[in-house]
Design a protein around this motif. Structure first.
Motif, PDB file in Angstrom:
ATOM      1  N   HIS A  85     -19.471  16.797 -19.301  1.00  0.00           N
ATOM      2  CA  HIS A  85     -20.297  15.784 -18.177  1.00  0.00           C
ATOM      3  C   HIS A  85     -19.691  14.815 -17.751  1.00  0.00           C
ATOM      4  O   HIS A  85     -19.510  13.917 -18.546  1.00  0.00           O
ATOM      5  CB  HIS A  85     -21.707  16.102 -18.573  1.00  0.00           C
ATOM      6  CG  HIS A  85     -22.239  17.164 -19.071  1.00  0.00           C
ATOM      7  ND1 HIS A  85     -22.641  18.064 -18.234  1.00  0.00           N
ATOM      8  CD2 HIS A  85     -22.456  17.794 -20.241  1.00  0.00           C
ATOM      9  CE1 HIS A  85     -23.037  19.277 -18.911  1.00  0.00           C
ATOM     10  NE2 HIS A  85     -23.075  18.757 -20.065  1.00  0.00           N
ATOM     11  N   THR A 104     -19.290  11.304 -15.485  1.00  0.00           N
ATOM     12  CA  THR A 104     -20.338  10.351 -14.457  1.00  0.00           C
ATOM     13  C   THR A 104     -19.652   9.067 -14.547  1.00  0.00           C
ATOM     14  O   THR A 104     -18.632   8.724 -15.063  1.00  0.00           O
ATOM     15  CB  THR A 104     -21.548   9.784 -15.138  1.00  0.00           C
ATOM     16  OG1 THR A 104     -21.420   9.349 -16.514  1.00  0.00           O
ATOM     17  CG2 THR A 104     -22.555  11.190 -15.299  1.00  0.00           C
ATOM     18  N   SER A 105     -19.773   8.279 -13.338  1.00  0.00           N
ATOM     19  CA  SER A 105     -19.086   6.932 -12.838  1.00  0.00           C
ATOM     20  C   SER A 105     -20.136   6.309 -12.111  1.00  0.00           C
ATOM     21  O   SER A 105     -20.672   7.050 -10.941  1.00  0.00           O
ATOM     22  CB  SER A 105     -17.764   7.385 -12.042  1.00  0.00           C
ATOM     23  OG  SER A 105     -17.218   6.420 -11.625  1.00  0.00           O
ATOM     24  N   SER A 149     -22.959   9.288  -7.344  1.00  0.00           N
ATOM     25  CA  SER A 149     -23.915   9.741  -7.715  1.00  0.00           C
ATOM     26  C   SER A 149     -23.801  11.318  -8.547  1.00  0.00           C
ATOM     27  O   SER A 149     -23.110  12.066  -8.054  1.00  0.00           O
ATOM     28  CB  SER A 149     -25.227   9.734  -7.018  1.00  0.00           C
ATOM     29  OG  SER A 149     -24.958  10.628  -5.727  1.00  0.00           O
ATOM     30  N   GLY A 150     -24.792  11.532  -9.512  1.00  0.00           N
ATOM     31  CA  GLY A 150     -24.743  12.847 -10.127  1.00  0.00           C
ATOM     32  C   GLY A 150     -23.508  12.958 -11.205  1.00  0.00           C
ATOM     33  O   GLY A 150     -23.095  12.048 -11.708  1.00  0.00           O
ATOM     34  N   THR A 151     -23.411  14.251 -11.578  1.00  0.00           N
ATOM     35  CA  THR A 151     -22.575  14.365 -12.513  1.00  0.00           C
ATOM     36  C   THR A 151     -21.631  15.273 -12.153  1.00  0.00           C
ATOM     37  O   THR A 151     -21.785  16.398 -11.531  1.00  0.00           O
ATOM     38  CB  THR A 151     -23.322  15.083 -13.751  1.00  0.00           C
ATOM     39  OG1 THR A 151     -24.334  14.026 -14.237  1.00  0.00           O
ATOM     40  CG2 THR A 151     -22.397  15.225 -15.160  1.00  0.00           C
ATOM     41  N   THR A 159     -19.572  18.572 -13.871  1.00  0.00           N
ATOM     42  CA  THR A 159     -19.381  19.222 -15.192  1.00  0.00           C
ATOM     43  C   THR A 159     -18.378  20.058 -14.959  1.00  0.00           C
ATOM     44  O   THR A 159     -17.798  21.088 -14.107  1.00  0.00           O
ATOM     45  CB  THR A 159     -20.491  20.002 -15.259  1.00  0.00           C
ATOM     46  OG1 THR A 159     -21.904  19.119 -15.312  1.00  0.00           O
ATOM     47  CG2 THR A 159     -20.690  20.909 -16.498  1.00  0.00           C
ATOM     48  N   CYS A 181     -20.759  20.035  -9.412  1.00  0.00           N
ATOM     49  CA  CYS A 181     -21.351  18.910  -9.148  1.00  0.00           C
ATOM     50  C   CYS A 181     -23.056  18.872  -9.006  1.00  0.00           C
ATOM     51  O   CYS A 181     -23.369  19.940  -8.398  1.00  0.00           O
ATOM     52  CB  CYS A 181     -21.045  18.292  -7.854  1.00  0.00           C
ATOM     53  SG  CYS A 181     -19.094  18.203  -7.858  1.00  0.00           S
ATOM     54  N   THR A 182     -23.619  17.789  -9.275  1.00  0.00           N
ATOM     55  CA  THR A 182     -25.052  17.967  -9.489  1.00  0.00           C
ATOM     56  C   THR A 182     -25.679  17.324  -8.288  1.00  0.00           C
ATOM     57  O   THR A 182     -26.929  17.202  -8.051  1.00  0.00           O
ATOM     58  CB  THR A 182     -25.722  17.397 -10.737  1.00  0.00           C
ATOM     59  OG1 THR A 182     -25.340  16.154 -10.701  1.00  0.00           O
ATOM     60  CG2 THR A 182     -25.374  18.164 -11.962  1.00  0.00           C
ATOM     61  N   ASP A 183     -24.724  16.528  -7.507  1.00  0.00           N
ATOM     62  CA  ASP A 183     -25.315  15.839  -6.311  1.00  0.00           C
ATOM     63  C   ASP A 183     -24.256  15.604  -5.260  1.00  0.00           C
ATOM     64  O   ASP A 183     -23.117  16.062  -5.565  1.00  0.00           O
ATOM     65  CB  ASP A 183     -25.492  14.187  -6.789  1.00  0.00           C
ATOM     66  CG  ASP A 183     -26.327  13.584  -5.926  1.00  0.00           C
ATOM     67  OD1 ASP A 183     -26.780  14.188  -4.879  1.00  0.00           O
ATOM     68  OD2 ASP A 183     -27.068  12.641  -6.220  1.00  0.00           O
TER      69      ASP A 183
END
Length: 144
Positions: A8, A10-11, A15-17, A19, A33-35
């Motif tokens: 996972h 992030t940065s 936004s989001g993650t 994976t 992507c989660t976002d």
């Protein structure tokens, strides 16, 4: 049993993650992507697919040297037939479904497991009924 390794990322750049998942052999089997992400970030992750963990680590190190502040958390998960059977939800002909599962490669077992949510979403959007697990496993829908 197959082992799925999820990384996972992030940065503050997005936004989001993101994976990135690898199977037992270290082959990439999923990027998601989660976002929503800006086009440059999305095209970077989806255009430059790290084919193994070493390449992924090099990517993160490269970005961090440029001040991008990427961080990665690793999660390992075993994927078993029972997990697949429970996640899939159609409780018919368990024995034949398990026989199909055993014949799949470990990579396909992971892909089949990871694809269940997308398959369910597709069925809802297209107003279609869900096939039995043994049929799903034999259809290799996750490769389409």
């Amino acid at each position: 049993m197959s082992r799925l390794t999820k990384h996972h990322i992030t940065s503050p750049l997005f936004s989001g993650t993101v994976t990135i998942c690898f199977d037992d052999s270290g082959t990439i089997c999923l990027i998601e992507c989660t976002d929503e992400m800006t086009y440059p970030v999305r095209s970077f992750f989806f255009g430059w697919k790290p084919m193994n963990l070493e390449q992924l680590k090099m990517l993160i190190e490269h970005w961090n040297q440029k001040g991008k502040k990427l961080s990665m958390v690793t999660e390992e998960q075993d994927v078993t037939f029972l997990m697949m059977y429970e996640a899939y939800g159609v409780k018919k002909d368990k024995l034949r479904a398990e026989q199909k599962w055993i014949r799949l490669s470990k990579t396909d077992q992971i892909k089949a497991f990871m694809y269940v949510k997308k398959y369910d979403t597709s069925l809802k959007l297209n107003n279609r009924s869900k096939m039995e697990l043994k049929t799903y496993l034999g259809a290799y829908l996750w490769n389409d």
